[in-house]
Design an enzyme around this catalytic site. Structure first.
Site, PDB file in Angstrom:
ATOM      1  CG  HIS A  41       5.925   2.447  -2.635  1.00  0.00           C
ATOM      2  ND1 HIS A  41       6.813   3.473  -2.410  1.00  0.00           N
ATOM      3  CD2 HIS A  41       6.484   1.695  -3.610  1.00  0.00           C
ATOM      4  CE1 HIS A  41       7.850   3.340  -3.224  1.00  0.00           C
ATOM      5  NE2 HIS A  41       7.669   2.273  -3.962  1.00  0.00           N
ATOM      6  CG  HIS A  74       6.670   5.650  -7.187  1.00  0.00           C
ATOM      7  ND1 HIS A  74       6.321   4.322  -7.323  1.00  0.00           N
ATOM      8  CD2 HIS A  74       6.167   6.052  -6.006  1.00  0.00           C
ATOM      9  CE1 HIS A  74       5.623   3.943  -6.257  1.00  0.00           C
ATOM     10  NE2 HIS A  74       5.520   4.970  -5.443  1.00  0.00           N
ATOM     11  CD  GLU A 126       8.261  11.806  -6.003  1.00  0.00           C
ATOM     12  OE1 GLU A 126       8.342  13.047  -6.036  1.00  0.00           O
ATOM     13  OE2 GLU A 126       7.525  11.179  -5.206  1.00  0.00           O
ATOM     14  CB  THR A 164       5.495  14.574  -4.561  1.00  0.00           C
ATOM     15  OG1 THR A 164       5.438  13.144  -4.666  1.00  0.00           O
ATOM     16  CG2 THR A 164       5.924  15.175  -5.886  1.00  0.00           C
ATOM     17  CB  CYS A 194       1.625  15.804  -3.742  1.00  0.00           C
ATOM     18  SG  CYS A 194       0.957  14.543  -2.645  1.00  0.00           S
ATOM     19  CB  SER A 222       4.050   3.838   1.928  1.00  0.00           C
ATOM     20  OG  SER A 222       3.387   5.090   1.809  1.00  0.00           O
ATOM     21  CB  SER A 223       7.972   8.122   0.944  1.00  0.00           C
ATOM     22  OG  SER A 223       8.475   9.345   1.440  1.00  0.00           O
ATOM     23  CG  ASN A 224       2.110   8.701   1.485  1.00  0.00           C
ATOM     24  OD1 ASN A 224       1.100   8.574   2.173  1.00  0.00           O
ATOM     25  ND2 ASN A 224       2.363   7.913   0.452  1.00  0.00           N
ATOM     26  CB  SER A 266      -0.161   4.181  -1.778  1.00  0.00           C
ATOM     27  OG  SER A 266       0.725   4.042  -0.681  1.00  0.00           O
TER      28      SER A 266
END
Length: 319
Positions: A41, A74, A126, A164, A194, A222-224, A266
């Site tokens: 992402h 993902h 994911e 994650t 993660c 982007s989730s993270n 990412s």
């Protein structure tokens, strides 16, 4: 004014591996190489690979028969794998090994007779991929409030896995709520999140304690990266997600003598440096001091899938 950079930030091992898989696939098979969903992402990464000959699709109907197809970092469902096989595609799996680990956990829990819960965000690739890796119903839990609404018969053996890239704090709260309602539920605690996501969230907490503003460089989807912004805000510091230097707003810097900068897993370092350069441009020629915070050292690396390093892979693939 001062710029404070976190460590670690930017690419994780899974992202590095996924990008290298697409690059190697192009080298070995020529162009075009098709990729199911964004490989990671980040639009800068996607655009760069597109210029090299990658074609990103969200529907396998867009992929010609016998083409080369890469599954994104993902992960994908069993149904997507089966469809690619029916279409005769040469598939290369770039699923992050840590996501694959969650797939295996989910499958093991189902084999053991557990009803499976997935802690994650609805619609995220994911989550869709993980839920589609088991041949059984999966209940999605996105927030604490979802726990009370789970329609699960009493005494049902339950297990959970996690996306994650979740917030550590949010996930702990959801797990606590699950255990309060279902004391016998089993799962990996927050170990399913993660290492890179955990390290970056811990680092941004330390950063937030020392700065007046936090900038998270990362894609909007982007989730993270979004979780990093939320973690900083929870620490009581204004925080903004910026995809690159063009998203910066001068008013954010007013009354913020110390600006912290981090980046999602990412996000390439080149975008971080562009944001730093843009911050420097707000000082009328005076060079701002840059402080590098110490943080966890990451030396994780993942192997490429079999065949990507073999010199005759392309010849074998095309007969």
């Amino acid at each position: 004014m001062q710029i404070v950079l976190t460590q670690p930030r930017g690419f994780c091992a899974g992202v590095t591996r996924a990008i290298e898989i697409v690059e190697r696939a192009i080298e070995l098979h020529g162009t075009p190489v098709y990729v199911f969903h964004e490989i990671v992402h980040n639009p800068w990464v996607v655009d760069d690979l597109r210029l090299r000959g990658a074609v990103f699709v969200n529907d396998l109907a867009e992929v010609p028969t016998d083409a080369v197809l890469v599954f994104s970092a993902h992960g994908v469902s069993n149904a997507v794998v089966a469809q690619a096989d029916r279409l005769g595609l040469l598939t290369i799996d770039a699923t992050c090994p840590l996501v694959s680990k969650v797939h295996l956990q989910a499958q093991r829990f189902v084999r053991q007779g557990h009803t499976l819960l997935m802690i994650g965000h609805a619609g995220h690739e994911e989550v869709v991929g993980t839920m589609g890796r088991v041949d059984a119903p999966v209940h999605l839990v996105s927030v604490v409030a979802d726990v009370a609404h789970l329609d699960v018969p009493a005494h049902t053996p339950l297990a959970y896995v996690t996306q994650t890239t979740l917030s550590l704090d949010d996930t702990r709260e959801i797990i606590a709520a699950l255990k309060a309602r279902f004391p016998r539920i089993v799962g990996p605690e927050v170990d399913g999140i993660c290492y890179a996501t955990q390290n970056r969230q811990i680092a941004v907490r330390r950063l937030a304690a020392q700065v007046d503003l936090v900038l998270v460089v990362g894609a909007r989807n982007s989730s993270n990266s979004n979780r990093l912004r939320e973690v900083a805000e929870r620490c009581g510091v204004p925080a903004h997600l910026v995809q690159d230097e063009h998203d910066l707003k001068a008013e954010w810097l007013l009354g913020a003598p110390r600006v912290g900068v981090t980046a999602g897993a990412s996000t390439p370092e080149v975008l971080v440096q562009r944001v730093v350069d843009a911050l420097q441009s707000h000082t009328a020629g005076e060079r701002l001091p840059i402080v590098h915070l110490a943080g966890a050292r990451e030396d994780v690396s993942f192997r490429l899938p079999p065949g990507l390093t073999a010199p005759n892979t392309a010849a074998l693939a095309h007969g």
